[in-house]
Design a protein around this motif. Structure first.
Motif, PDB file in Angstrom:
ATOM      1  N   ARG A  11       0.111  -8.728   0.014  1.00  0.00           N
ATOM      2  CA  ARG A  11       1.430  -8.172  -0.305  1.00  0.00           C
ATOM      3  C   ARG A  11       1.573  -7.966  -1.809  1.00  0.00           C
ATOM      4  O   ARG A  11       1.998  -6.914  -2.263  1.00  0.00           O
ATOM      5  N   PHE A  12       1.207  -8.983  -2.585  1.00  0.00           N
ATOM      6  CA  PHE A  12       1.303  -8.852  -4.036  1.00  0.00           C
ATOM      7  C   PHE A  12       0.396  -7.742  -4.556  1.00  0.00           C
ATOM      8  O   PHE A  12       0.751  -7.024  -5.482  1.00  0.00           O
ATOM      9  N   ALA A  16       4.616  -1.992  -4.043  1.00  0.00           N
ATOM     10  CA  ALA A  16       4.845  -0.752  -4.792  1.00  0.00           C
ATOM     11  C   ALA A  16       6.034  -0.019  -4.189  1.00  0.00           C
ATOM     12  O   ALA A  16       6.590  -0.427  -3.169  1.00  0.00           O
ATOM     13  N   ALA A  17       6.373   1.087  -4.790  1.00  0.00           N
ATOM     14  CA  ALA A  17       7.410   1.949  -4.229  1.00  0.00           C
ATOM     15  C   ALA A  17       6.952   2.452  -2.865  1.00  0.00           C
ATOM     16  O   ALA A  17       5.756   2.585  -2.609  1.00  0.00           O
ATOM     17  N   ALA A  18       7.882   2.734  -1.996  1.00  0.00           N
ATOM     18  CA  ALA A  18       7.556   3.111  -0.611  1.00  0.00           C
ATOM     19  C   ALA A  18       6.597   4.292  -0.529  1.00  0.00           C
ATOM     20  O   ALA A  18       5.660   4.279   0.273  1.00  0.00           O
ATOM     21  N   ALA A  24      -1.668   2.033   1.478  1.00  0.00           N
ATOM     22  CA  ALA A  24      -1.952   0.602   1.578  1.00  0.00           C
ATOM     23  C   ALA A  24      -1.450   0.054   2.912  1.00  0.00           C
ATOM     24  O   ALA A  24      -2.112  -0.783   3.532  1.00  0.00           O
ATOM     25  N   TRP A  25      -0.302   0.502   3.369  1.00  0.00           N
ATOM     26  CA  TRP A  25       0.254   0.023   4.632  1.00  0.00           C
ATOM     27  C   TRP A  25      -0.702   0.323   5.784  1.00  0.00           C
ATOM     28  O   TRP A  25      -0.962  -0.517   6.632  1.00  0.00           O
ATOM     29  N   PHE A  33      -9.434  -4.373   9.253  1.00  0.00           N
ATOM     30  CA  PHE A  33      -9.062  -5.082   8.030  1.00  0.00           C
ATOM     31  C   PHE A  33      -8.600  -6.504   8.381  1.00  0.00           C
ATOM     32  O   PHE A  33      -9.024  -7.475   7.751  1.00  0.00           O
ATOM     33  N   ALA A  34      -7.772  -6.638   9.410  1.00  0.00           N
ATOM     34  CA  ALA A  34      -7.281  -7.950   9.834  1.00  0.00           C
ATOM     35  C   ALA A  34      -8.437  -8.839  10.296  1.00  0.00           C
ATOM     36  O   ALA A  34      -8.476 -10.031   9.977  1.00  0.00           O
TER      37      ALA A  34
END
Length: 76
Positions: A11-12, A16-18, A24-25, A33-34
């Motif tokens: 998350r860090f 960022a801005a949406a 990234a989302w 990735f998970a």
């Protein structure tokens, strides 16, 4: 705890801005990735900074939180 640690570090790293966070989302929501993040968790001990060398770094000035619930359903 290790899964939460990784989630906060990711998350860090991608905060960022949406409009800038959309790529990234998609990556963060990807099952591969998970699975890769899950493979970095050791079930026999807590992680160390050396073991998490490929993880993004959080801001050392930030605080975090802890949630707990008891058997009666009380939560803090």
């Amino acid at each position: 705890i290790e899964a939460q640690r990784r989630a906060y570090l990711d998350r860090f790293a991608h905060l960022a801005a949406a409009d800038a966070a959309a790529p990234a989302w998609r990556r963060l929501a990807d099952k591969d990735f998970a699975a890769g993040r899950a493979r970095t968790i050791r079930m026999d001990r807590a992680g160390t900074d050396e073991a998490a060398a490929d993880l993004p770094r959080g801001d050392p000035g930030c605080t975090t939180h802890l949630c707990a619930a008891d058997r009666d359903g009380n939560m803090v």
